[in-house]
Enzyme design. Structure first.
Site, PDB file in Angstrom:
ATOM      1  N   SER A  95       0.866  -1.184   0.000  1.00 31.92           N
ATOM      2  CA  SER A  95       0.000   0.000   0.000  1.00 31.92           C
ATOM      3  C   SER A  95       0.898   1.228   0.000  1.00 31.92           C
ATOM      4  O   SER A  95       1.432   1.615   1.034  1.00 31.92           O
ATOM      5  CB  SER A  95      -0.906   0.004   1.232  1.00 31.92           C
ATOM      6  N   LYS A 170      -7.047   1.564  -2.991  1.00 30.04           N
ATOM      7  CA  LYS A 170      -6.659   1.152  -1.639  1.00 30.04           C
ATOM      8  C   LYS A 170      -6.704   2.332  -0.673  1.00 30.04           C
ATOM      9  O   LYS A 170      -7.072   2.179   0.497  1.00 30.04           O
ATOM     10  CB  LYS A 170      -5.257   0.538  -1.654  1.00 30.04           C
ATOM     11  N   LYS A 238       0.648   5.133   8.187  1.00 30.47           N
ATOM     12  CA  LYS A 238       1.346   5.376   6.917  1.00 30.47           C
ATOM     13  C   LYS A 238       0.352   5.469   5.770  1.00 30.47           C
ATOM     14  O   LYS A 238       0.439   6.366   4.913  1.00 30.47           O
ATOM     15  CB  LYS A 238       2.360   4.253   6.674  1.00 30.47           C
TER      16      LYS A 238
END
Length: 297
Positions: A95, A170, A238
């Site tokens: 990701s 995502k 993150k």
């Protein structure tokens, strides 16, 4: 085709193991040598570098923590790009930001290689049982070549669009998951401190409009005080940082996502970076000076 897999962490290890169990020829690499040895013991081949994986593979899968790790593994010294042959396909299932993903795809294309960005959703349990949701960006003809191998790792597999579209999907997924966990945490803290039996409340609402996969996955673990990571707080922080960076670059304010990101930073400062993101409940418990439990207080 010969497969490679780089990154054998919480997600990558079971994903690569599912490829091995499906009978595919898989070469693996990770800086954690014990993880490599475990996969070798299950039937994979071990490699000493990303470049070596590239030399031994037609399709190279990656599942790494951050964009800088992906860039290093693909483009850095001893990277995949220096070992793989023309026509090789790099499939990044990490990701990372769409900007980074598109840049890596362009660098690979200049060397005669293809790339798919194919991040996943479902956490460790679905990685283990091979039922991940996989959102893919890239050329349709490249996707068609890789689809049989995606089938060994996932269940709901969708080609969303061109390079970068998988990573963008995502980001949207991470907004929905993490904001939902925050909303769930608010509700559980309120109800529990009010004296409701949370187990009974959960059973009462899970079949209605408030029910969700997030609720079913996280409430039982919270009631067990089980914050062993399936999706770590620091990794989700993150992801939300990538969400905010991308949103700001195109002029999209995201007030809820920014609030959840600050909650995660608070938890990381409190030493809980490695907890599961369901551990966000602890932020609300600290505010309310109350611990959520499974029975009436």
């Amino acid at each position: 085709m010969r497969l490679g897999f780089i990154g054998l962490g919480i997600m990558g290890k079971p994903m690569s193991l599912n490829l091995v169990k499906s009978g595919y020829d898989v070469t693996v690499f990770d800086i954690n040598e014990s993880a490599v040895e475990e996969l070798v013991g299950s039937g994979a081949r071990g490699a000493g570098s990303a470049k070596e994986v590239g030399e031994m593979s037609d399709i190279i899968f990656m599942m790494l923590p951050k964009g800088e790790h992906v860039e290093s593994v693909v483009l850095g010294e001893s990277g995949v790009i220096y070992g793989a042959n023309d026509g090789a396909i790099v499939v990044d299932m990490s990701s990372i930001s769409p900007v980074q993903s598109k840049g890596i795809a362009e660098a690979l294309e200049a060397r005669g290689m293809e790339m798919l960005d194919a991040p996943v959703s479902g956490g460790e349990p679905k990685a283990i049982d091979g039922t991940l949701a996989i959102m893919v960006g890239g050329k349709e003809e490249v996707y068609d070549k890789v689809k049989p191998y995606f089938d060994a790792m996932g269940q709901d597999i969708t080609l969303v669009g061109d390079n970068g579209c998988g990573t963008t999907a995502k980001l949207a997924n991470q907004i929905l998951v993490n904001v939902h966990i925050a909303a769930m945490s608010e509700a559980l803290t309120l109800a529990s401190k009010a004296g409701i039996d949370i187990k009974k409340m959960y059973e009462a609402i899970r079949g209605g409009l408030a029910g969700s996969a997030v609720l079913d996955a996280k409430v039982p673990l919270i009631l067990e005080r089980n914050f062993v990571a399936g999706g770590r707080i620091d990794i989700n922080a993150k992801d939300l940082t990538n969400v905010m960076d991308t949103a700001h670059s195109i002029g999209v304010p995201l007030p809820l996502s920014s609030q959840v990101l600050e909650m995660y930073h608070s938890l990381m400062a409190d030493g809980k970076a490695a907890d599961d993101h369901g551990g966000l409940i602890q932020h609300y418990e600290k505010l309310a000076n109350f611990e959520v439990k499974g029975v009436s207080q």
